[in-house]
Write an enzyme that holds these catalytic residues in place. Structure first.
Site: not given
Ligand code: MRU
Length: 360
Positions: A88, A240, A52-53, A250, A199
């Site tokens: 990442r 993200d 999550g960002a 996203n 997720q």
């Molecule tokens: O790959 P992840 O689980 O790190 O992905 C990010 C996310 O959780 C989503 O894209 C999310 O909707 C945005 S971050 C609040």
């Protein structure tokens, strides 16, 4: 937010040690681990112990702090930021947090850097919580307006996990939902499972259950059907990275939800903390899209019959797979960007009007 009866943040310092919830084991096992070395912080971000960002950014902040406690030289600061920045590629909060740490620490004498780094990492976390709380309050008004015009709960569809566990607390997309729930507005969430890492199934469904918010888990392909039948009042997703003109990157599959919402006249909102805006990019197709291991596609993780968490292969041994982890939803498909300063139109003018200081 709550896990059982206890309030948690997703990252915290306890007795001088940085603690995180190791999200790889949720929802079946709740494991708290200590992260200390640079290798551990890099693995925690890269291998999705945290994800999550906003939480990626907060974790990177503490990664720098722990590195400064061991060696606060200029070389260590630069090397640590370089390693963490490579973990990442898509979530811009990582770069934002590392820049914030570097800008705060580089001018200081080496002897002062470790304590300043812990203070700065804590400030990044507190700022995230407050930003998300404000996003919740602005999003609450959208939910309140819809609730006033209908009987029964407001049905929100969300994709991936943009909940409190993707941030330090409150979440981005979930914050308006939690605020509505707390305000007594009946709200119900359709949770996209979100293949390949699920997720939605593993994290969003878990945190909504722990907090007592009514929800149904749906397969990723069900959203369009539910929208056609009028069962979805609005979509709220996280992001993200969002560009200066409002293109939204996203989790993979978000674009398809935006198309379905557009076709069915369902409002499609993006919950957007300002550290997730990349003011250096206008066109969303310039955002680097992380390509993750094909094993996440050919296998699924879950609770095995014996009760342990494990992976099961679902495809032929010989079939290759592709795993792009994010997609870009063009601004024209976005009804509004719910930020900590209010709801902006997804356009250069809309974002710049709310954030003249940052846009400049
Ligand atoms: O790959 P992840 O689980 O790190 O992905 C990010 C996310 O959780 C989503 O894209 C999310 O909707 C945005 S971050 C609040």
């Amino acid at each position: 937010m709550k896990v059982g009866d206890r309030h948690y943040r997703s990252i915290w310092v306890e007795d001088g040690a940085v603690k995180i919830i190791d999200q790889r084991w949720l929802p079946h096992e709740f494991r708290v681990v200590t992260v200390e070395t640079l290798d551990e912080f890099a693995a925690a971000i890269r291998d999705m112990w945290v994800r999550g960002a906003p939480l990626i950014g907060a974790t990177a902040g503490y990664g720098v702090a722990c590195a400064m406690a061991r060696d606060a030289s200029d070389a260590s600061l630069a090397g640590t930021c370089e390693v963490l920045n490579a973990t990442r590629p898509t979530a811009v909060n990582l770069r934002w947090a590392l820049d914030a740490m570097r800008n705060a620490l580089a001018p200081l004498p080496v002897a002062d850097r470790a304590s300043a780094a812990f203070a700065k990492a804590a400030a990044i976390c507190d700022e995230d919580v407050e930003i998300n709380r404000q996003i919740g309050l602005h999003g609450l008004e959208i939910i309140r307006e819809i609730a006033a015009k209908k009987d029964g709960p407001v049905n929100v569809l969300t994709h991936c996990n943009a909940g409190w566990i993707a941030t330090v607390d409150w979440g981005t997309a979930t914050s308006p939902i939690y605020q509505a729930h707390e305000a007594g507005i009946p709200v119900h969430v359709f949770v996209d499972e979100t293949r390949p890492r699920n997720q939605g199934a593993q994290l969003t469904a878990w945190e909504l259950s722990e907090h007592g918010v009514p929800h149904d888990l749906i397969v990723d392909n069900a959203g369009g059907h539910l929208m056609q039948r009028g069962e979805v009042d609005l979509v709220i997703v996280g992001t993200d990275r969002t560009t200066a003109r409002g293109d939204v990157c996203n989790k993979i599959g978000t674009y398809l939800k935006a198309l379905a919402a557009h076709d069915n006249g369902v409002p499609f909102y993006v919950a957007l903390p300002s550290p997730t805006i990349d003011w250096t990019i206008s066109d969303g197709f310039e955002i680097p899209i992380e390509e993750r291991s094909p094993l996440e596609v050919t296998k699924v993780q879950g609770k095995l019959e014996g009760g342990d968490t494990g992976w099961v292969q679902i495809s032929p041994d010989a079939s290759p797979a592709r795993n792009p982890a994010f997609d870009v939803t063009p601004a024209r498909l976005v009804t509004g960007l719910i930020t900590e300063r209010g709801v902006a139109a997804a356009s250069p003018e809309g974002l710049a009007a709310l954030f003249p200081d940052l846009a400049a």
